[in-house]
Design an enzyme around this catalytic site. Structure first.
Site, mmCIF file in Angstrom:
data_model
loop_
_atom_site.group_PDB
_atom_site.id
_atom_site.type_symbol
_atom_site.label_atom_id
_atom_site.label_comp_id
_atom_site.label_asym_id
_atom_site.label_seq_id
_atom_site.Cartn_x
_atom_site.Cartn_y
_atom_site.Cartn_z
ATOM 1 N N HIS A 166 -36.233 -5.722 -32.737
ATOM 2 C CA HIS A 166 -35.061 -6.124 -31.950
ATOM 3 C C HIS A 166 -35.003 -5.406 -30.614
ATOM 4 O O HIS A 166 -34.244 -5.807 -29.734
ATOM 5 C CB HIS A 166 -33.779 -5.840 -32.737
ATOM 6 N N ASP A 199 -33.243 -3.224 -22.310
ATOM 7 C CA ASP A 199 -32.576 -3.849 -23.454
ATOM 8 C C ASP A 199 -33.553 -4.849 -24.068
ATOM 9 O O ASP A 199 -34.173 -5.622 -23.333
ATOM 10 C CB ASP A 199 -31.321 -4.599 -22.965
HETATM 11 P P1 ADQ Z 1 -27.407 -4.171 -29.296
HETATM 12 O O1 ADQ Z 1 -27.999 -3.031 -28.523
HETATM 13 O O2 ADQ Z 1 -26.289 -3.809 -30.168
HETATM 14 O O3 ADQ Z 1 -28.518 -4.966 -30.127
HETATM 15 P P2 ADQ Z 1 -26.577 -6.753 -27.998
HETATM 16 O O4 ADQ Z 1 -27.756 -7.634 -28.043
HETATM 17 O O5 ADQ Z 1 -25.790 -6.920 -26.752
HETATM 18 O O6 ADQ Z 1 -26.932 -5.216 -28.133
HETATM 19 O O7 ADQ Z 1 -25.661 -7.092 -29.228
HETATM 20 C C1 ADQ Z 1 -24.407 -6.504 -29.391
HETATM 21 C C2 ADQ Z 1 -23.550 -7.364 -30.299
HETATM 22 O O8 ADQ Z 1 -22.361 -6.647 -30.621
HETATM 23 C C3 ADQ Z 1 -23.113 -8.661 -29.623
HETATM 24 O O9 ADQ Z 1 -23.136 -9.691 -30.568
HETATM 25 C C4 ADQ Z 1 -21.683 -8.362 -29.177
HETATM 26 O O10 ADQ Z 1 -20.818 -9.473 -29.101
HETATM 27 C C5 ADQ Z 1 -21.211 -7.398 -30.223
HETATM 28 N N1 ADQ Z 1 -20.217 -6.484 -29.660
HETATM 29 C C6 ADQ Z 1 -20.357 -5.699 -28.581
HETATM 30 N N2 ADQ Z 1 -19.220 -5.011 -28.340
HETATM 31 C C7 ADQ Z 1 -18.343 -5.383 -29.296
HETATM 32 C C8 ADQ Z 1 -16.996 -5.016 -29.602
HETATM 33 N N3 ADQ Z 1 -16.305 -4.126 -28.882
HETATM 34 N N4 ADQ Z 1 -16.429 -5.594 -30.668
HETATM 35 C C9 ADQ Z 1 -17.121 -6.477 -31.426
HETATM 36 N N5 ADQ Z 1 -18.376 -6.853 -31.181
HETATM 37 C C10 ADQ Z 1 -18.987 -6.314 -30.134
HETATM 38 C C11 ADQ Z 1 -29.921 -4.789 -30.419
HETATM 39 C C12 ADQ Z 1 -30.830 -4.670 -29.192
HETATM 40 C C13 ADQ Z 1 -30.615 -5.851 -28.258
HETATM 41 C C14 ADQ Z 1 -30.858 -7.158 -29.018
HETATM 42 C C15 ADQ Z 1 -30.095 -7.180 -30.325
HETATM 43 C C16 ADQ Z 1 -30.487 -8.376 -31.182
HETATM 44 O O11 ADQ Z 1 -30.588 -3.448 -28.512
HETATM 45 O O12 ADQ Z 1 -31.476 -5.779 -27.131
HETATM 46 O O13 ADQ Z 1 -30.431 -8.240 -28.210
HETATM 47 O O14 ADQ Z 1 -30.324 -6.003 -31.095
HETATM 48 O O15 ADQ Z 1 -31.860 -8.439 -31.377
#
Ligand code: ADQ
Length: 479
Positions: A166, A378
């Protein structure tokens, strides 16, 4: 039949189970399905299959008995408090996470953490070997479980094993810093198929195998010699996505539209509403975006009484020093920006260190004029794709760092290099000042792409690749 004897033909392994433990008012333990697209995608691939999800339940100590929740069978793996510190917070999040994200903060190397990482990975593999049916498909997720494929292949050579990364896979120059680089590569090479977010990540992995294991790579396939299993492994990009249609549907609901309007009103109806939603993590570039925003307020390009930046920062890894420092820095910057540039009823910044439900996130996405996504590195960034999924009005502008996996697909976003503060300031202003026609042109193209490549598409693409991947060359011949 006792659950310990139950066997499944489709098995998922991830550090965490897709549920959170909640104790109700009556003291009863309840499990609530975790939010997020991964769970939705796995639910859709599990439906119609005899599947189980193996992972840690989120509390130290003995694991609960296997149970059903979120429409699937869940099989908890225990972690002690010491292992949470060494395997999870230590090796996974204070060694691997920085190395895999461009060493934005220095990585910590401790032999004890590595031993704990190995032990926990072996425990996961043993559990998987117990629950997997003969010839089952096992899908292992992420950087916490990189040794599972090889441990599992040793125990159960009949299984088809896939792993998905991921997060980014680092260039050899950074990966090479890891004292345990060889062990990690050998662990991964137990799989039949390795999926990455970007072609560049897969290439980095293949290059590391050449450099540190002296292996021969043909195209995207590595042949693993007899001494270590004697099979072929394919490494390729399968970019993850979001559940477009469910976010699209949610954001069209009247109550969500109403809430979006309320959010803007509660901030004094600013002319420009900017939004950031991230885990509070140093990879997300929150400091960089706040610096740019503060400078724009300072030099008068933006008026704090007429502009609001909402930063939602989900609490994350709160016992690790780099995260404690980041929180202090961000909260200091927010206080300073508000102190200097807010007016009563019209805050320059709204900062929330909290988690939110999908409904509130959808309303925020719908309310925001500019979505600010500025990671320094990311794997993908799902928030960018969620924003797009919610903009059924074809409104809003996405500002996106070129250092996200998402930038490879989302070409019509306003692209930025977050390290270039002048460029970042200019692009924020371009996004704010872009015409409705331009926003709509960009957003329509972005929506077409995310609609087509949604999370279900990702899961099927991964499983198809795993199914087709070279397995036992003696029988099928390398592809
Ligand atoms: P993350 O680093 O956690 O994921 P991201 O891909 O942006 O980053 O996913 C975060 C998730 O958490 C999103 O679905 C978002 O909506 C949710 N989220 C964020 N803030 C929130 C809040 N305050 N309340 C509720 N939900 C919230 C890791 C990797 C990424 C990759 C993903 C998936 O670091 O690069 O995209 O896995 O593979």
């Amino acid at each position: 039949m006792a659950d310990t004897a139950a066997r499944y033909d489709f098995v998922i392994a991830a550090n965490r189970l897709p549920v959170d433990r909640v104790v109700g008012e009556d003291g009863q333990v309840e499990w609530h399905r975790s939010p997020g697209g991964l769970v939705t995608a796995m639910e859709s691939v599990m439906s119609g299959r005899d599947g189980v999800w193996v992972g840690w339940a989120g509390e130290p100590g003995e694991a609960p008995e296997p149970f059903d929740e979120a429409g699937m069978r869940l099989h908890p793996v225990p972690l002690s408090e010491d292992e949470i510190q060494g395997y999870y917070e230590g090796f996974s999040n204070d060694t691997l996470w920085p190395i895999y994200h461009d060493v934005i903060v220095p990585a910590q190397f401790h032999r004890k953490w590595w031993h704990q990482y190995r032990e926990v990975n072996e425990r996961f593999a043993k559990t998987l070997a117990e629950v997997a049916e003969e010839g089952a498909t096992v899908w292992v997720h992420d950087y916490q479980l990189q040794l599972v494929p090889a441990f599992l292949r040793q125990l159960r050579p009949d299984l088809r094993i896939g792993w998905f990364d991921h997060i980014p896979f680092p260039p050899v120059e950074l990966f090479g810093q890891l004292p345990w680089r060889q062990g990690i590569l050998e662990g991964l090479l137990g799989a039949d198929f390795l999926g990455f977010q970007r072609p560049g990540d897969a290439e980095n992995f293949l290059r590391a195998c050449r450099r540190y294991l002296g292996m021969t790579v043909k195209g995207d396939v590595i042949h693993v010699g007899k001494a270590t299993g004697g099979h072929d492994v394919r490494a390729a990009a399968v970019p993850i996505s979001v559940d477009f249609s469910s976010m699209d549907e949610l954001s069209r609901r009247p109550e969500i539209k109403k809430r979006a309007k309320e959010i803007r009103e509660s901030l004094g109806n600013p002319s420009a509403l900017l939004l950031g939603i991230d885990r509070l993590d140093y990879t997300k570039g929150i400091r960089h975006r706040l610096k740019a925003y503060e400078e724009l307020l300072k030099d008068g390009s933006l008026d704090g009484a007429d502009t609001t930046f909402i930063q939602i920062a989900t609490p994350s890894r709160e016992r690790i020093d780099a995260y404690i420092d980041l929180r202090e820095h961000v909260e200091g910057a927010v206080g300073r920006i508000n102190g200097n540039y807010s007016a009563i009823g019209s805050p320059a910044m709204e900062y929330l260190h909290q988690g939110y439900g999908r409904e509130e996130l959808a309303a925020l996405f719908l309310a925001a004029d500019v979505m600010v996504v500025t990671p320094l590195r990311d794997g993908m960034n799902l928030v960018a794709k969620e924003y797009i999924s919610c903009r059924h009005d074809n409104g809003g502008a996405l500002l996106l760092s070129e250092f996200t996996g998402a930038a490879e697909e989302l070409r019509e976003a306003f692209m930025v290099n977050p390290h270039d503060v002048i460029g970042l300031k200019r692009t924020i202003m371009d996004a704010i000042n872009s015409s409705p026609q331009e926003r709509s042109r960009r957003m329509k193209a972005l929506r077409r792409r995310v609609r087509r490549n949604d999370v279900q598409h990702w899961a099927s693409a991964f499983l198809d690749a795993l199914e087709a991947a070279p397995h036992k060359p003696s029988r099928h011949g390398p592809q």
